[in-house]
Design a protein around this motif. Structure first.
Motif, PDB file in Angstrom:
ATOM      1  N   LEU A   1       1.796   2.238  -3.550  1.00  0.00           N
ATOM      2  CA  LEU A   1       0.682   2.296  -4.502  1.00  0.00           C
ATOM      3  C   LEU A   1       0.435   3.692  -5.082  1.00  0.00           C
ATOM      4  CD1 LEU A   1      -1.488   0.364  -5.678  1.00  0.00           C
ATOM      5  CD2 LEU A   1      -3.034   1.325  -3.997  1.00  0.00           C
ATOM      6  N   ASP A   2       0.508   4.728  -4.211  1.00  0.00           N
ATOM      7  CA  ASP A   2       0.243   6.106  -4.661  1.00  0.00           C
ATOM      8  C   ASP A   2       1.147   6.454  -5.848  1.00  0.00           C
ATOM      9  OD1 ASP A   2      -0.071   5.478  -1.952  1.00  0.00           O
ATOM     10  OD2 ASP A   2      -0.519   7.570  -1.484  1.00  0.00           O
TER      11      ASP A   2
ATOM     12  N   LEU B   1      -7.232  -2.345  -9.378  1.00  0.00           N
ATOM     13  CA  LEU B   1      -7.250  -1.173  -8.495  1.00  0.00           C
ATOM     14  C   LEU B   1      -6.646   0.043  -9.209  1.00  0.00           C
ATOM     15  CD1 LEU B   1      -7.760   0.035  -5.668  1.00  0.00           C
ATOM     16  CD2 LEU B   1      -5.476  -0.710  -5.032  1.00  0.00           C
TER      17      LEU B   1
ATOM     18  N   PHE C   1       0.811  -1.218   0.000  1.00  0.00           N
ATOM     19  CA  PHE C   1       0.000   0.000   0.000  1.00  0.00           C
ATOM     20  C   PHE C   1       0.851   1.278   0.000  1.00  0.00           C
ATOM     21  CE2 PHE C   1      -3.211  -3.023   1.687  1.00  0.00           C
ATOM     22  CZ  PHE C   1      -4.110  -2.889   0.638  1.00  0.00           C
TER      23      PHE C   1
ATOM     24  N   VAL D   1      -6.522   8.849  -3.182  1.00  0.00           N
ATOM     25  CA  VAL D   1      -5.907   7.524  -3.292  1.00  0.00           C
ATOM     26  C   VAL D   1      -5.536   7.016  -1.902  1.00  0.00           C
ATOM     27  CG1 VAL D   1      -3.910   6.230  -4.175  1.00  0.00           C
ATOM     28  CG2 VAL D   1      -5.062   7.888  -5.629  1.00  0.00           C
ATOM     29  N   ASN D   2      -4.916   7.908  -1.104  1.00  0.00           N
ATOM     30  CA  ASN D   2      -4.501   7.510   0.233  1.00  0.00           C
ATOM     31  C   ASN D   2      -5.665   7.109   1.123  1.00  0.00           C
ATOM     32  OD1 ASN D   2      -1.918   7.198   1.218  1.00  0.00           O
ATOM     33  ND2 ASN D   2      -1.451   9.345   0.722  1.00  0.00           N
TER      34      ASN D   2
ATOM     35  N   PHE E   1      -8.547   3.591 -10.178  1.00  0.00           N
ATOM     36  CA  PHE E   1      -8.127   4.949  -9.828  1.00  0.00           C
ATOM     37  C   PHE E   1      -7.929   5.815 -11.075  1.00  0.00           C
ATOM     38  CE2 PHE E   1      -6.841   3.518  -5.453  1.00  0.00           C
ATOM     39  CZ  PHE E   1      -7.700   4.382  -4.794  1.00  0.00           C
TER      40      PHE E   1
ATOM     41  N   TYR F   1      -9.054  -1.710  -2.467  1.00  0.00           N
ATOM     42  CA  TYR F   1      -8.258  -2.905  -2.770  1.00  0.00           C
ATOM     43  C   TYR F   1      -8.965  -4.160  -2.270  1.00  0.00           C
ATOM     44  CZ  TYR F   1      -4.746  -6.542  -2.531  1.00  0.00           C
ATOM     45  OH  TYR F   1      -4.084  -7.751  -2.675  1.00  0.00           O
ATOM     46  N   TRP F   2      -9.406  -4.130  -0.997  1.00  0.00           N
ATOM     47  CA  TRP F   2     -10.027  -5.334  -0.421  1.00  0.00           C
ATOM     48  C   TRP F   2     -11.345  -5.665  -1.106  1.00  0.00           C
ATOM     49  CZ3 TRP F   2      -6.976  -8.542   1.486  1.00  0.00           C
ATOM     50  CH2 TRP F   2      -5.845  -8.125   2.187  1.00  0.00           C
TER      51      TRP F   2
ATOM     52  N   VAL G   1       0.208   4.613  -9.051  1.00  0.00           N
ATOM     53  CA  VAL G   1      -0.990   5.162  -9.692  1.00  0.00           C
ATOM     54  C   VAL G   1      -0.673   6.483 -10.382  1.00  0.00           C
ATOM     55  CG1 VAL G   1      -3.298   6.095  -9.292  1.00  0.00           C
ATOM     56  CG2 VAL G   1      -2.616   3.992  -8.161  1.00  0.00           C
TER      57      VAL G   1
ATOM     58  N   LYS H   1      -7.436   3.716  -0.889  1.00  0.00           N
ATOM     59  CA  LYS H   1      -6.720   2.617  -1.552  1.00  0.00           C
ATOM     60  C   LYS H   1      -6.945   1.261  -0.881  1.00  0.00           C
ATOM     61  CE  LYS H   1      -2.416   3.846   0.759  1.00  0.00           C
ATOM     62  NZ  LYS H   1      -1.085   4.397   0.610  1.00  0.00           N
ATOM     63  N   GLU H   2      -6.888   1.251   0.455  1.00  0.00           N
ATOM     64  CA  GLU H   2      -7.011  -0.056   1.116  1.00  0.00           C
ATOM     65  C   GLU H   2      -8.424  -0.611   1.002  1.00  0.00           C
ATOM     66  OE1 GLU H   2      -5.001  -1.062   4.628  1.00  0.00           O
ATOM     67  OE2 GLU H   2      -3.557   0.571   4.462  1.00  0.00           O
TER      68      GLU H   2
END
Lengths: 195, 182
Positions: free
Chosen positions: A74-75, B52, A71, B27-28, B56, B35-36, A78, B31-32
């Motif tokens: 990830l930013d 994912l 995670f 996104v921050n 985005f 994702y799940w 993207v 994201k999690e």
């Protein structure tokens, strides 16, 4: 039930007469305070039933994990993808420009070939051109998203059979209903009213 | 996210000058969770990662079209759900197999997946989930494993709370029968 039955005493004749005359009174009795706490009792029963839905057979975790630090990175990934995409993105408008050119060229060729073409020739130029365009559209993987498609094709131009893979025969519909009939409650628009 | 904060973020996302920074925040924040949500549909980590990122990117490209009729998170969940289901459709088409066959294979592949630490019971749960219609599977995962409220799920799946409760109940019953059968 037994308790209720025990409370029903045989009626005397005069009592029956009295009852028949007055509909708002009857000889049935309820335990004292029965209606006072009816709501509480009902809610208690609902709670009990909800708790009784024992979900202990379900594992607490479903076992999925992610690579360490996934995670965090990830930013970055993207935003890189977005920057890459911005330089590579193929605008549909440029294609449109070519479509006009291609159509003009095709028209010119059609006139030339149309005049000189041997009438016995079985493959028409028109067939060839549309076959090639079809092949191009099939193989070029334009990968248009639903959003992009919606932008360029107006709703009037789309028939239901353009977007469904199988022709929508009644067989398909019946098959769909058969598979999804469990969700029949979804058809009941006022379902929530019965909750 | 608070409603006011969400509105401010949407404004920043629509403004080209602040878009990039605001998108970072978005996104921050999500994201999690996204994702799940995706992972439970596509099962495999690499596929979830692809979907994912695509999700985005779609959100970024289409934010101008977001009309604010629904909440931002439900709009994003909707995109994530569509992307995941489309991904699976394309995958089965490319492999020339049916959707059902693909689902069976996906679960079989879990046994060798390094990012699946499930034991027998978790594997069996996935097998049970693979037998459910998409809607029931989605509702079950969103309610039980993602701990979402019916009202939230209702916005994402555009289905009434009553129908969702029925779907969830049916899913639980079917999973119970599957897990208890031997």
């Amino acid at each position: 039930m037994k308790r209720i039955l025990r409370r029903i005493k045989p009626l005397k004749k005069c009592e029956v007469k009295k009852m028949m005359g007055k509909n708002d009174e009857n000889n049935f009795k309820t335990p004292e305070g029965y209606f006072d706490n009816f709501h509480e009792k009902l809610m208690g029963r609902i709670r009990e039933e909800e708790e009784a839905e024992d979900l202990s057979f379900l594992p607490k975790s479903d076992g999925f994990t992610v690579p360490e630090g996934y995670f965090k990175g990830l930013d970055q990934k993207v935003s890189e993808q977005i920057k890459d995409g911005e330089t590579k993105v193929i605008s549909l408008k440029t294609y449109r420009k070519y479509f006009y050119g291609a159509a003009a060229a095709a028209a010119v060729f059609l006139v030339i070939f149309g005049l000189n073409l041997n009438p016995q020739d079985t493959v028409g130029f028109e067939d060839l051109a549309s076959a090639e365009i079809d092949a191009y559209l099939e193989n070029a993987e334009l990968d248009l998203s639903t959003y992009e498609l919606a932008e360029i094709v107006s709703l009037d131009e789309i028939e239901i059979n353009d977007v469904v893979e199988n022709t929508l025969e009644s067989d398909n519909i019946l098959e769909y209903l058969d598979e999804n009939i469990e969700d029949i409650e979804e058809l009941n628009l006022n379902f929530e009213d019965y909750e | 996210m608070q409603l006011l904060a969400e509105e401010a973020l949407i404004d920043e996302l629509k403004n080209p000058n602040t878009r990039e920074r605001a998108f970072g925040v978005l996104v921050n924040t999500y994201k999690e969770r996204l994702y799940w949500h995706i992972r439970r549909i596509v099962l495999n980590h690499d596929d979830a990662d692809d979907v994912l990122q695509n999700t985005f990117i779609k959100i970024y490209r289409n934010i101008d079209g977001f009309k604010g009729e629904s909440k931002l998170y439900s709009w994003m969940y909707r995109i994530a759900t569509n992307e995941s289901l489309t991904f699976l459709k394309q995958k089965s088409k490319k492999s020339g197999i049916s959707d059902e066959e693909l689902k069976t294979r996906m679960v079989e592949n879990l046994e060798a997946d390094v990012y699946f630490e499930g034991e027998e019971i978790q594997l069996k749960l996935q097998k049970a989930l693979a037998t459910l219609p998409d809607k029931q599977k989605l509702v079950f995962n969103m309610k039980y494993y993602q701990d979402m409220k019916y009202e939230e799920i209702s916005e994402v799946l555009e289905t009434s709370v009553g129908a969702l409760k029925t779907s969830y109940h049916l899913a639980v019953k079917k999973i119970e029968t599957y897990l208890k059968a031997d």
